[in-house]
Design an enzyme around this catalytic site. Structure first.
Site, PDB file in Angstrom:
ATOM      1  N   ARG A 122       0.815  -1.469   0.128  1.00 58.47           N
ATOM      2  CA  ARG A 122       0.020  -0.072   0.188  1.00 58.47           C
ATOM      3  C   ARG A 122       1.207   1.043   0.224  1.00 58.47           C
ATOM      4  O   ARG A 122       1.578   1.066   0.317  1.00 58.47           O
ATOM      5  CB  ARG A 122      -0.556   0.387   0.913  1.00 58.47           C
ATOM      6  CG  ARG A 122      -0.847  -0.199   2.666  1.00 58.47           C
ATOM      7  CD  ARG A 122       0.583  -0.009   3.466  1.00 58.47           C
ATOM      8  NE  ARG A 122       0.366   1.473   3.372  1.00 58.47           N
ATOM      9  CZ  ARG A 122       1.066   2.348   3.392  1.00 58.47           C
ATOM     10  NH1 ARG A 122       3.382   2.092   3.651  1.00 58.47           N
ATOM     11  NH2 ARG A 122       0.835   3.704   4.019  1.00 58.47           N
ATOM     12  N   GLY A 123       0.170   2.359  -0.147  1.00 57.89           N
ATOM     13  CA  GLY A 123       1.204   3.567   0.216  1.00 57.89           C
ATOM     14  C   GLY A 123       1.249   4.023  -1.914  1.00 57.89           C
ATOM     15  O   GLY A 123       1.490   3.028  -2.756  1.00 57.89           O
ATOM     16  N   ALA A 124       1.046   5.241  -2.043  1.00 54.40           N
ATOM     17  CA  ALA A 124       1.013   5.526  -3.555  1.00 54.40           C
ATOM     18  C   ALA A 124       1.996   5.637  -4.376  1.00 54.40           C
ATOM     19  O   ALA A 124       1.686   4.699  -5.469  1.00 54.40           O
ATOM     20  CB  ALA A 124      -0.001   7.328  -3.845  1.00 54.40           C
TER      21      ALA A 124
ATOM     22  N   GLN B  13      -1.446   2.457   9.706  1.00 57.60           N
ATOM     23  CA  GLN B  13       0.029   2.480   9.504  1.00 57.60           C
ATOM     24  C   GLN B  13       0.477   3.173  10.445  1.00 57.60           C
ATOM     25  O   GLN B  13       1.725   2.972   9.821  1.00 57.60           O
ATOM     26  CB  GLN B  13      -0.372   3.311   7.689  1.00 57.60           C
ATOM     27  CG  GLN B  13      -1.294   2.388   6.795  1.00 57.60           C
ATOM     28  CD  GLN B  13      -2.497   2.819   7.366  1.00 57.60           C
ATOM     29  OE1 GLN B  13      -3.582   3.285   7.995  1.00 57.60           O
ATOM     30  NE2 GLN B  13      -3.174   2.848   5.807  1.00 57.60           N
TER      31      GLN B  13
ATOM     32  N   ASP C  29      -2.291  10.749  -1.254  1.00 55.00           N
ATOM     33  CA  ASP C  29      -1.956   9.939  -2.931  1.00 55.00           C
ATOM     34  C   ASP C  29      -2.928  10.496  -4.145  1.00 55.00           C
ATOM     35  O   ASP C  29      -2.635   9.960  -5.420  1.00 55.00           O
ATOM     36  CB  ASP C  29      -3.255   9.089  -2.316  1.00 55.00           C
ATOM     37  CG  ASP C  29      -3.528   8.392  -1.220  1.00 55.00           C
ATOM     38  OD1 ASP C  29      -3.160   8.505  -0.156  1.00 55.00           O
ATOM     39  OD2 ASP C  29      -2.657   7.288  -1.446  1.00 55.00           O
TER      40      ASP C  29
ATOM     41  N   ARG D 107      -7.512   0.071  -6.237  1.00 54.41           N
ATOM     42  CA  ARG D 107      -7.832   1.013  -5.767  1.00 54.41           C
ATOM     43  C   ARG D 107      -7.843   2.478  -6.563  1.00 54.41           C
ATOM     44  O   ARG D 107      -6.819   2.325  -7.257  1.00 54.41           O
ATOM     45  CB  ARG D 107      -6.598   1.150  -4.638  1.00 54.41           C
ATOM     46  CG  ARG D 107      -5.867  -0.571  -3.652  1.00 54.41           C
ATOM     47  CD  ARG D 107      -5.382  -0.140  -2.756  1.00 54.41           C
ATOM     48  NE  ARG D 107      -5.984   0.824  -1.578  1.00 54.41           N
ATOM     49  CZ  ARG D 107      -5.287   1.221  -0.630  1.00 54.41           C
ATOM     50  NH1 ARG D 107      -3.887   1.252  -0.306  1.00 54.41           N
ATOM     51  NH2 ARG D 107      -6.131   2.403   0.005  1.00 54.41           N
TER      52      ARG D 107
ATOM     53  N   ASN E   5      -5.409  12.282   1.044  1.00 56.45           N
ATOM     54  CA  ASN E   5      -3.810  11.803   1.863  1.00 56.45           C
ATOM     55  C   ASN E   5      -4.986  10.537   2.537  1.00 56.45           C
ATOM     56  O   ASN E   5      -6.931  10.310   2.830  1.00 56.45           O
ATOM     57  CB  ASN E   5      -3.129  12.156   2.585  1.00 56.45           C
ATOM     58  CG  ASN E   5      -2.318  11.471   2.330  1.00 56.45           C
ATOM     59  OD1 ASN E   5      -1.484  10.829   2.036  1.00 56.45           O
ATOM     60  ND2 ASN E   5      -1.745  11.814   4.924  1.00 56.45           N
ATOM     61  N   LYS E   6      -4.731   9.811   3.092  1.00 54.63           N
ATOM     62  CA  LYS E   6      -5.372   9.120   4.753  1.00 54.63           C
ATOM     63  C   LYS E   6      -6.154  10.192   5.002  1.00 54.63           C
ATOM     64  O   LYS E   6      -6.342  10.916   5.608  1.00 54.63           O
ATOM     65  CB  LYS E   6      -4.281   8.342   5.276  1.00 54.63           C
ATOM     66  CG  LYS E   6      -4.915   7.431   6.400  1.00 54.63           C
ATOM     67  CD  LYS E   6      -5.560   6.258   5.876  1.00 54.63           C
ATOM     68  CE  LYS E   6      -4.793   5.394   4.504  1.00 54.63           C
ATOM     69  NZ  LYS E   6      -6.137   4.725   3.697  1.00 54.63           N
TER      70      LYS E   6
HETATM   71  O1  MRU Z   1      -3.770   3.266   2.537  1.00 57.33           O
HETATM   72  P1  MRU Z   1      -3.056   3.011   2.239  1.00 57.33           P
HETATM   73  O2  MRU Z   1      -2.089   2.723   3.146  1.00 57.33           O
HETATM   74  O3  MRU Z   1      -2.344   2.621   1.168  1.00 57.33           O
HETATM   75  O4  MRU Z   1      -2.833   5.436   2.206  1.00 57.33           O
HETATM   76  C1  MRU Z   1      -1.578   5.571   1.992  1.00 57.33           C
HETATM   77  C2  MRU Z   1      -1.380   7.124   2.536  1.00 57.33           C
HETATM   78  O5  MRU Z   1      -2.241   7.650   2.647  1.00 57.33           O
HETATM   79  C3  MRU Z   1       0.243   7.409   1.961  1.00 57.33           C
HETATM   80  O6  MRU Z   1       0.009   8.666   2.855  1.00 57.33           O
HETATM   81  C4  MRU Z   1       0.004   8.023   1.139  1.00 57.33           C
HETATM   82  O7  MRU Z   1       0.117   6.773  -0.144  1.00 57.33           O
HETATM   83  C5  MRU Z   1       1.820   8.684   0.716  1.00 57.33           C
HETATM   84  S1  MRU Z   1       2.609   7.381   0.828  1.00 57.33           S
HETATM   85  C6  MRU Z   1       3.554   8.351  -0.101  1.00 57.33           C
END
Ligand code: MRU
Length: 344
Positions: free
Chosen positions: A46-48, A193, A234, A86, A244-245
């Site tokens: 996970r993470g963009a 996370q 994201d 996603r 973002n999250k």
């Molecule tokens: O649902 P996730 O864990 O994929 O969400 C991730 C985030 O919101 C991060 O802050 C975002 O992807 C930036 S990561 C460099």
């Protein structure tokens, strides 16, 4: 720092299973695009930026053994499956579209040559992401004081990228520049996370980290414990609205209330100039079971109604600056982001 988020090895894609951290470090190996798509959907990775790299590698696996018209047909199927996993992080679609451009230019190649070309592009996306994070780190570190306490949300670290991290890349670069840095990490309900992943990788990297529950952020801000907030994104829209999250937006409101700068570390791959503003960013809704169950235990009544948006949008007016690999953008973002994106 020795965190392996994702790698291409012997024509397989390997990832650390982030659902199991910090308790267990398990590496999963994928041989076809379906497995990669499922890994993205179920948050093994996970993470963009990390899911962008995974999608590119998934495309390479997906077209293996095909060429010409057959490869293009196969690509349609593979791209659809990967893009459906996603919706919010634009890096995923960005990476798949970049792979498509290579495919379009490879009409004359046979199957082995095409696979080699697609594999090279996926690995280039990986390598460029690490380089972008390092560059962002250099620009971002200049905004951080010495000593400084940084508050962050979710995980925008090595685990969310090909390596080094975006928000945590800024922290790492500041530390490497000799600054005395510590981090407060929101635990980041419901997927945790922050407490599971951010705390894990910072702890491993010997950067002092203090975990707080999300509802404690106002308290630490009001107690002047925090010098700045740094988060990832994201998808950032053309006007600087930042997806973002979930829980990032309230953090930005609280930071403004307490006069604390709110920085976003955003690789250019996550800035979507085709999205005019935050309202046009698709927000993923995840299963309510993430709220009602944890670790196989029921933590809310069975059958209760839930609402589980995975991301929120922070309006541009609350964002002090956006750190990219080409420099730092300041308001008005409609101009500064476009200028950075078009600069070579
Ligand atoms: O649902 P996730 O864990 O994929 O969400 C991730 C985030 O919101 C991060 O802050 C975002 O992807 C930036 S990561 C460099």
């Amino acid at each position: 720092m020795a965190v392996m988020t994702i790698e291409w090895r012997a024509d397989t894609v390997r990832m650390i299973d982030q659902r199991l951290l910090p308790a267990r470090e398990v590496i999963r190996t994928y041989r076809d695009y379906r497995g990669v798509a499922e890994a993205i959907r179920t948050m093994v990775i996970r993470g963009a930026p990390a899911i962008g790299v995974a999608a590119a590698m998934g495309v390479a696996l997906g077209i293996k053994g095909t060429a010409g018209a057959k490869a293009k047909k196969r690509f349609e199927v593979v791209a659809k499956a990967l893009k459906a996993t996603r919706p919010t992080a634009v890096n995923l679609a960005w990476a798949v579209d970049r792979m498509e451009r290579v495919l379009e230019e490879s009409d004359s190649l046979d199957a082995a040559e095409l696979f080699g070309r697609m594999r090279a592009e996926a690995i280039a996306i990986y390598t460029e992401d690490v380089a972008a994070n390092r560059a962002m780190g250099q620009f971002g570190a200049e905004l951080i004081g010495d000593p400084a306490t940084v508050l962050t949300h979710c995980n925008a670290g090595a685990l969310a990228t090909a390596g080094y991290g975006t928000a945590l890349g800024v922290v790492r670069a500041a530390r490497d520049a000799g600054k005395k840095i510590q981090v407060f990490a929101d635990e980041t309900r419901p997927f945790l996370q922050g407490s599971r992943l951010t705390a894990w990788e910072l702890h491993k990297d010997r950067i002092p980290v203090t975990v707080i529950a999300d509802n404690m952020a106002a308290t630490v801000l009001s107690q002047h414990k925090i010098d700045c907030v740094v988060v990832g994104t994201d998808r950032t829209a053309a006007n600087g609205d930042v997806a973002n999250k979930i829980g990032t937006y309230p953090l930005a409101v609280m930071a403004r209330r307490h006069g604390v700068p709110f920085y976003v570390a955003a690789p250019l791959s996550s800035i979507d100039l085709d999205c005019p503003d935050g309202a046009s960013i698709p927000i993923e809704e995840r299963s309510g079971r993430e709220l009602t169950e944890y670790g196989g235990k029921q933590i809310a009544p069975k059958g209760v109604r839930t609402f589980n948006p995975a991301f929120d949008v922070t309006p541009a007016e609350l964002v002090t600056a956006i750190i990219t690999e080409r420099g730092v953008a300041y308001p008005p973002y409609t101009e500064s982001l476009r200028a950075l994106k078009s600069r070579r």
